[in-house]
Design a protein around this motif. Structure first.
Motif, short mmCIF file in Angstrom:
data_model
loop_
_atom_site.label_atom_id
_atom_site.label_comp_id
_atom_site.label_asym_id
_atom_site.label_seq_id
_atom_site.Cartn_x
_atom_site.Cartn_y
_atom_site.Cartn_z
N CYS A 77 31.52 15.74 -57.67
CA CYS A 77 32.22 16.97 -57.25
C CYS A 77 33.29 16.66 -56.22
O CYS A 77 33.00 16.20 -55.12
CB CYS A 77 31.23 17.97 -56.67
N PRO A 78 34.57 16.89 -56.54
CA PRO A 78 35.64 16.57 -55.60
C PRO A 78 35.72 17.58 -54.45
O PRO A 78 36.35 17.30 -53.44
CB PRO A 78 36.90 16.63 -56.46
N ALA A 79 35.08 18.72 -54.62
CA ALA A 79 35.18 19.76 -53.59
C ALA A 79 33.92 19.83 -52.74
O ALA A 79 33.82 20.71 -51.88
CB ALA A 79 35.43 21.11 -54.26
N TYR A 80 32.99 18.93 -52.97
CA TYR A 80 31.70 18.94 -52.25
C TYR A 80 31.03 20.31 -52.32
O TYR A 80 30.53 20.82 -51.33
CB TYR A 80 31.88 18.51 -50.78
N ALA A 81 31.05 20.88 -53.51
CA ALA A 81 30.50 22.24 -53.65
C ALA A 81 29.02 22.21 -53.97
O ALA A 81 28.34 23.22 -53.81
CB ALA A 81 31.26 22.98 -54.75
N ILE A 82 28.50 21.07 -54.44
CA ILE A 82 27.12 21.02 -54.94
C ILE A 82 26.20 20.39 -53.91
O ILE A 82 26.55 19.38 -53.28
CB ILE A 82 27.06 20.23 -56.26
N THR A 83 25.04 21.01 -53.69
CA THR A 83 24.01 20.45 -52.82
C THR A 83 22.70 20.43 -53.59
O THR A 83 22.28 21.47 -54.11
CB THR A 83 23.83 21.29 -51.55
N ILE A 84 22.06 19.26 -53.68
CA ILE A 84 20.83 19.15 -54.46
C ILE A 84 19.73 18.53 -53.61
O ILE A 84 19.95 17.53 -52.92
CB ILE A 84 21.03 18.26 -55.71
N ASP A 85 18.53 19.15 -53.62
CA ASP A 85 17.33 18.51 -53.12
C ASP A 85 16.38 18.38 -54.29
O ASP A 85 16.11 19.37 -54.98
CB ASP A 85 16.67 19.36 -52.01
N GLY A 86 15.85 17.17 -54.49
CA GLY A 86 14.98 16.96 -55.63
C GLY A 86 13.51 17.06 -55.25
O GLY A 86 13.15 17.06 -54.06
N GLN A 87 12.64 17.19 -56.27
CA GLN A 87 11.20 17.14 -56.03
C GLN A 87 10.52 16.60 -57.29
O GLN A 87 11.14 16.53 -58.34
CB GLN A 87 10.66 18.54 -55.70
#
Lengths: 173, 387
Positions: A77-87
């Motif tokens: 993502c070039p806009a740093y729009a995505i935030t993910i925490d996994g489990q």
């Protein structure tokens, strides 16, 4: 250099008024032409498979999310729009996102996330409308992003077709 | 003469007290004027939309009919900004000076003949029965320039000042032609009373648009210039002057300027109807009741109002020197020649239908003489630029 050749006006044109009447007839005819206005909220824009709307997460028929929270879209993502925490999960794929946020105000609808995804879990949907009363409401969480794969079928078929240009076999999971 | 018929009280008919009658008529006619002006703002946007293949405002009320109301509410609630260094008195006075003369002129327009309902007689359908109403209207059109130039000057902004200056020069130039054209009509019908002018045309059946084609065309053109409408809208010419004389105005003051402009348009349309299209008269029918005359008058005036909008979205704006050339070198001489010819025809007692023929006979040599292309300067033609 552009040489402007000025047309010599005829006597009729120099009288001015006949030409005014001619111009008026042009606009009068325009009044009765078919209107090209699209009444937007009632008549939304026609979408097709190439429409690159807002990104949405694909959900399988058995209500399991395709995403394995690998984080490739987050990096792409070039806009740093995505935030993910996994489990961890008991399913065969072992991992799924606990948190998957897309800040729709930052998203530039470039489609890099869709391109980066190895599991065909994120697609650019046909949803184009984006409006709310606060910035917070426009940070979409995982529940807002989930869509059944049937809703994204046209786009996903198109993406497979694109990928098949380069590979002999399709890259389905 | 119909004028005496109006002033002489008929003993068998009942009449309202004069003051009540006046108030009633004033309320009716001013309500109509302001309503029409408000609807004109909507019509302007609608017509412009149609000409550009669009639909136009259609969200507020059916067909967008309540749009003027929404605009009015918005104007009232907007912040009023008075620019730094503006003349406080003149800045506040200018919108009023712009709107009031335009509205006052409607008082003498005869919309229809004598109104009679049962035994009751209400007099002619006009607020004031003035014998010199043409002079009154001329004086008020002269006043309308004050609002524009004072608004431009008092804003303490160079664009406003330029707009006001240009507007004043333009309106004064075209007022000459306007009133000279009206003067030919006055000569033709032999009265300074709008009611008599309309009644004379109705009784003879020869409307001044037919008998006085030159004056008619001149009046229509000057009418556009007087009301600061395209293609003569130098007062507010957006690409050159930001907004012209009303650049610094906001809120209801701005709305007043616009109200004045649209009221002036309505008044001019009514005047053109009275002067050249015989008021509420229909061709080949001598006597009409007031309830026929009023719709006919309104229909004629509306066609002029539509012309205002139609021309605006057709013609590009003139250049300033073209405006002055047209005003002083073409229209003013034409108006003078027309006045002279009219005077001659009236004085010699010739048939008025000779007028159009004479007009053509005079105009063709005039056009041939002055319609020659002027030699252009080298820089404009770009000839020899290739060598």
């Amino acid at each position: 250099m552009v040489i402007v050749k000025r047309k010599e006006l005829s006597f009729w044109e120099r009288l001015y008024l006949p030409e005014v009447v001619r111009g008026l007839s042009v606009t009068m005819r325009a009044i009765f032409r078919r209107k090209i206005t699209r009444q937007y909220p009632e008549e939304p824009l026609a979408t097709n498979e190439v429409t690159r709307g807002q990104p949405r997460l694909a959900v399988n028929e058995d209500d399991t999310i395709r995403c394995v929270s690998c984080g490739l879209c987050e990096i792409a993502c070039p806009a740093y729009a995505i935030t993910i925490d996994g489990q961890e999960t008991d399913r065969f794929i072992e991992r799924e996102p606990e948190r998957f946020d897309i800040d729709m105000l930052r998203c530039i609808l470039c489609g890099f996330c869709e391109e980066a995804c190895p599991k065909d879990a994120i697609f650019m949907s046909e949803e184009l409308e984006l409006a709310d009363f606060s910035r917070e409401a426009l940070v979409y969480d995982i529940e807002k992003l989930k869509r059944p794969i049937s809703a994204l079928q046209r786009r996903s078929d198109y993406v497979y077709k694109l990928n098949d240009r380069w590979h002999s076999s399709s890259s389905t999971s | 003469m119909p004028v005496e018929a109006v002033t002489l009280a008929d003993t068998t008919t009942k009449e309202l007290p004069l003051l009540v009658l006046w108030l009633f008529k004033a309320g009716l006619i001013y309500g109509g004027l302001l309503g029409t002006a408000a609807l004109m703002t909507l019509a302007e946007r609608k017509v412009s939309a149609w000409i550009q293949y669009r639909i136009g405002p259609n969200r507020v009320g059916p067909w967008g009919l309540l749009q003027p109301l929404a605009d009015g509410v918005k104007f009232i609630f907007k912040e009023e900004v008075v620019p730094d260094g503006a003349n406080p008195l003149m800045f506040r006075l200018a919108p009023i000076l712009s709107a009031v003369p335009a509205m006052l002129a409607i008082a003498v327009i005869p919309f229809a003949g004598e109104v009679k309902i049962g035994d009751w007689s209400f007099g002619t359908l006009s607020i004031a029965n003035l014998d010199i109403s043409v002079l009154y209207v001329g004086a008020l059109t002269g006043l309308s320039v004050y609002g524009v130039i004072l608004g431009g000057w008092s804003s303490n902004s160079k664009y406003s000042l330029l707009g006001g200056l240009r507007a004043s020069a333009q309106m004064i130039s075209y007022e000459l032609t306007l009133l000279l054209a009206v003067l030919s009509v006055v000569l033709m019908n032999g009265s300074l009373d709008l009611r008599a002018i309309a009644a004379d045309q109705a009784s003879t059946g020869m409307w001044n648009a037919i008998v006085q084609p030159v004056a008619f065309v001149l009046f229509v053109i000057a009418m556009f210039a007087e009301t600061n409408r395209h293609p003569f809208d130098f007062a507010e010419c957006e690409p050159e002057l930001v907004g012209g004389f009303h650049t610094e105005y906001s809120s209801m003051k701005f709305a007043l300027f616009f109200l004045g402009e649209y009221c002036a348009m309505v008044v001019m349309a009514c005047l053109a109807t009275t002067f050249f299209l015989g008021g509420g008269a229909l061709p080949f029918i001598a006597e009409l009741a007031w309830y026929v005359e009023l719709p006919v008058f309104c229909a004629k005036a509306s066609s002029f109002l539509f012309l205002f909008l139609w021309v605006r979205w057709t013609l590009p704006r003139f250049r300033y020197d073209q405006l002055m050339t047209l005003g002083w070198q073409v229209m003013l001489p034409l108006a003078l020649v027309n006045l002279f010819v009219t005077g001659a025809v009236v004085a010699l007692g010739w048939h008025p239908l000779l007028m159009p023929l004479l007009a053509i006979a005079v105009l063709v040599p005039f056009a041939l003489l002055f319609g020659r292309p002027r030699p252009r300067s080298e820089s404009l033609t770009h000839e020899g630029a290739a060598g």
